[in-house]
Write an enzyme that holds these catalytic residues in place. Structure first.
Site, PDB file in Angstrom:
ATOM      1  N   LYS A 103       0.857  -1.194   0.000  1.00  0.00           N
ATOM      2  CA  LYS A 103       0.000   0.000   0.000  1.00  0.00           C
ATOM      3  C   LYS A 103       0.883   1.230   0.000  1.00  0.00           C
ATOM      4  O   LYS A 103       1.987   1.224   0.554  1.00  0.00           O
ATOM      5  CB  LYS A 103      -0.864   0.033   1.262  1.00  0.00           C
ATOM      6  CG  LYS A 103      -2.034   1.007   1.171  1.00  0.00           C
ATOM      7  CD  LYS A 103      -3.160   0.346   0.407  1.00  0.00           C
ATOM      8  CE  LYS A 103      -4.450   1.099   0.452  1.00  0.00           C
ATOM      9  NZ  LYS A 103      -5.548   0.187   0.133  1.00  0.00           N
TER      10      LYS A 103
HETATM   11  N1  GLU Z   1      -7.372   0.276  -3.117  1.00  0.00           N
HETATM   12  C1  GLU Z   1      -8.133  -0.906  -3.337  1.00  0.00           C
HETATM   13  C2  GLU Z   1      -8.180  -1.750  -2.072  1.00  0.00           C
HETATM   14  O1  GLU Z   1      -8.007  -1.252  -0.983  1.00  0.00           O
HETATM   15  C3  GLU Z   1      -7.699  -1.675  -4.567  1.00  0.00           C
HETATM   16  C4  GLU Z   1      -6.281  -2.147  -4.581  1.00  0.00           C
HETATM   17  C5  GLU Z   1      -5.813  -2.702  -5.901  1.00  0.00           C
HETATM   18  O2  GLU Z   1      -6.588  -2.749  -6.841  1.00  0.00           O
HETATM   19  O3  GLU Z   1      -4.645  -3.076  -5.967  1.00  0.00           O
HETATM   20  O4  GLU Z   1      -8.455  -2.922  -2.115  1.00  0.00           O
END
Ligand code: GLU
Length: 422
Positions: free
Chosen positions: A103
Site C-alpha cells: 500500500k
Molecule cells: N485500493 C483498493 C483496495 O483497498 C484496490 C487495490 C488494488 O486494486 O490493488 O483494495
C-alpha cells in the site's frame, strides 16, 4: 485514535490461534518486508516548491507481487499505510489471487491542488519509488482520492524512467491506457455479490432489505447504485459533509446528480442544490450526520469511507442486523467483540471490498498476456471469485464457531504461511 497497525496484530493473533500457526511464521507476519518513505518536491503553480511526504509499504510477496492502492489524504501516516498493506496481503489471499500485500500513500489534500500540481505530485512520487515497483515486483492501484487518470500518469512516468513498456506496472488505468473493463465499478460490484450471498445465508430472500451507506466516493457510490438496481432499499447515504436519510428510500442516481451540481447530499430532500440552513434536521426526509448513519436501524449497514468508524464507544448503539465493510478497517477489534456479542454479522473488508483488487489482478493478467477481456467475461470471473470466497469463509466460520473476519484471516494466513520460504 488507536494505532491501526495494532488492530492488525490483534486480528493476526486471533486467527493464528484458529489455525495453530507456526510461531516462526507468526513472527515474520508481524512485520512488513520493506517500507519506503519519500519526500517529493513539487513545483506549485505559483512557482514555489512544496515538499510532500509519501510512503510505500511492501508487506509480503509470498503469493505474488506486492499489490495495493495509493492513497492521497491529509491523514495518511506510516501506521495507516502499514496496516492497509497488511490488510491487502490478507485480502488477496482471502479471494485466492496470486498477489501479495502492499500500500502507498501521500500526505496531501488533493482538493487543494490544481490538475497540474496533482500530475507533478503523482509523477514525482513515481520518480522516488520506480526502482521498487514493476509488474513482477509491486503493482500500485487507485485508493482514496486517486483514480484512473492518476494511474495513467504513473504508468507513463514509470515507463519513461525504466525505458521499457510495462502496462501491468499499475492497475486501475483508463481503458485506453491498458485498463480493464469493469475495474472502476469492481469494488462496488464485488460488494453487491457479497450482499446477495449474505441475504441467502440470513434467510432474507423475498424481504425488502434496508441499507445505509456511509461514504459516497468510488466505492460507496457504486455499491449504493448497484444495490439500488438490485432492489435493495437505500434509506441513507452520506459523504464527508454528512448525508441524507429518507424513510421512503434514497435514489443514489438522484443523489449523485445533486452532488455533481455542487449540492450537499442533504439537499436531496429539496430536490436541488441548496444551502445548509435549508436542509431539514427532522422529518421523514432529513439531514443525517456521519455518526448517526452508523446507528440506524437497518438490515445492512455499509461503511464505505475510512477506517476506525465503528469503535468500542459507538458499537453498543449499532442497530443494523449485518455490516458489510466496503471501507478498509472500519471496525476496531474491540468493536468486533461487541458486535459479535450483539449477534450482528460482519462481512469483513478483506472479503466485501476485494472486488477491486480482484479486477486489478484481472487487469494485470490481461496486460501480461496482451489481451482485452469483455465486461461480461470480467464480471463472470469476478462473480465466481466473490461467491466462492464467501462460501469458503462462511463454511470456515461455521466449522470453527468464529466470526467471518477471523475465518477469512485464518484462511488467508494459512495460504500465505504455506507460501513463505525462509
Ligand atoms: N485500493 C483498493 C483496495 O483497498 C484496490 C487495490 C488494488 O486494486 O490493488 O483494495
Amino acid at each position: 485514535m488507536s494505532a491501526l497497525f495494532v488492530n492488525c496484530l490483534s486480528q493476526l493473533d486471533k486467527a493464528a490461534k484458529v489455525i495453530n500457526l507456526d510461531k516462526n511464521i507468526h513472527e515474520i507476519l508481524k512485520n512488513p518486508d520493506k517500507i519506503l518513505t519519500v519526500y517529493i518536491p513539487v513545483k506549485m503553480d505559483d512557482g514555489e516548491i512544496k515538499v510532500f511526504t509519501g510512503y510505500r509499504s511492501q508487506y509480503n510477496n509470498a503469493l505474488g507481487p506486492y499489490k495495493g492502492g495509493i492513497r492521497y489524504h491529509s491523514n495518511v501516516s506510516l501506521d495507516e499505510v502499514m496496516a492497509l498493506s497488511f490488510w491487502m496481503m490478507i485480502k488477496c489471499a482471502t479471494v485466492g489471487i496470486p498477489m501479495g500485500g502492499g500500500k502507498g500513500g501521500v500526505i496531501v489534500n488533493p482538493k487543494d491542488l490544481s490538475e497540474g500540481e496533482l500530475e507533478r505530485l503523482s509523477r514525482g512520487y513515481i520518480q522516488k519509488i520506480w526502482r521498487e515497483i514493476g509488474s513482477d515486483k509491486d503493482v500500485p492501484a487507485p485508493d482514496v482520492y486517486t483514480n484512473a487518470k492518476i494511474m495513467a500518469w504513473m504508468r507513463n512516468e514509470y515507463e519513461k524512467l525504466s525505458g521499457h513498456s510495462d502496462p501491468g506496472v499499475v492497475t486501475g488505468k483508463p481503458i485506453a491506457d491498458g485498463g480493464s473493463e469493469g475495474r472502476e465499478s469492481a469494488t462496488g460490484q464485488g460488494g453487491a455479490y457479497c450482499a446477495r450471498e449474505l441475504v441467502k445465508k440470513m434467510g432474507w430472500e423475498g424481504k425488502q432489505i434496508t441499507v445505509a451507506v456511509q461514504g459516497f466516493g468510488n466505492v460507496g457510490g457504486y455499491v449504493a447504485k448497484i444495490l439500488h438496481k438490485m432492489g435493495f432499499k437505500i434509506v441513507a447515504l452520506s459523504d464527508s459533509q454528512g448525508g441524507v436519510f429518507n424513510e421512503d428510500g434514497v435514489d443514489p442516481y438522484k443523489a449523485e446528480k445533486i452532488k455533481k451540481a455542487g449540492g450537499m447530499l442533504g439537499c436531496y430532500c429539496l430536490g436541488s442544490v441548496c444551502t445548509l440552513n435549508q436542509i431539514s434536521k427532522d422529518g421523514p426526509c432529513r439531514f443525517i450526520s456521519n455518526e448517526e448513519i452508523l446507528e440506524l436501524d437497518v438490515d445492512i449497514l455499509v461503511p464505505a469511507a475510512l477506517e476506525n468508524q465503528i469503535r468500542a464507544d459507538n458499537a453498543p448503539r449499532v442497530k443494523a442486523k449485518a455490516i458489510m465493510e466496503m471501507a478498509n478497517g472500519p471496525t476496531t477489534p474491540e468493536a468486533d467483540e461487541i458486535l459479535k456479542a450483539k449477534g450482528i454479522t460482519v462481512v469483513p473488508d478483506v472479503l466485501a471490498n476485494a472486488g477491486g483488487v480482484t479486477v486489478s489482478c484481472f487487469e494485470w493478467e490481461q496486460n501480461l498476456k496482451n489481451e482485452h477481456w469483455t465486461e461480461v467475461e470480467v464480471l463472470k470471473k469476478l462473480e465466481e471469485k466473490m461467491t466462492g470466497a464467501f462460501a469458503e469463509i462462511w463454511e470456515m466460520k461455521e466449522k470453527h464457531g468464529v466470526d467471518m473476519r477471523t475465518a477469512a484471516f485464518a484462511l488467508a494466513i494459512d495460504r500465505v504461511a504455506k507460501a513463505i520460504k525462509f
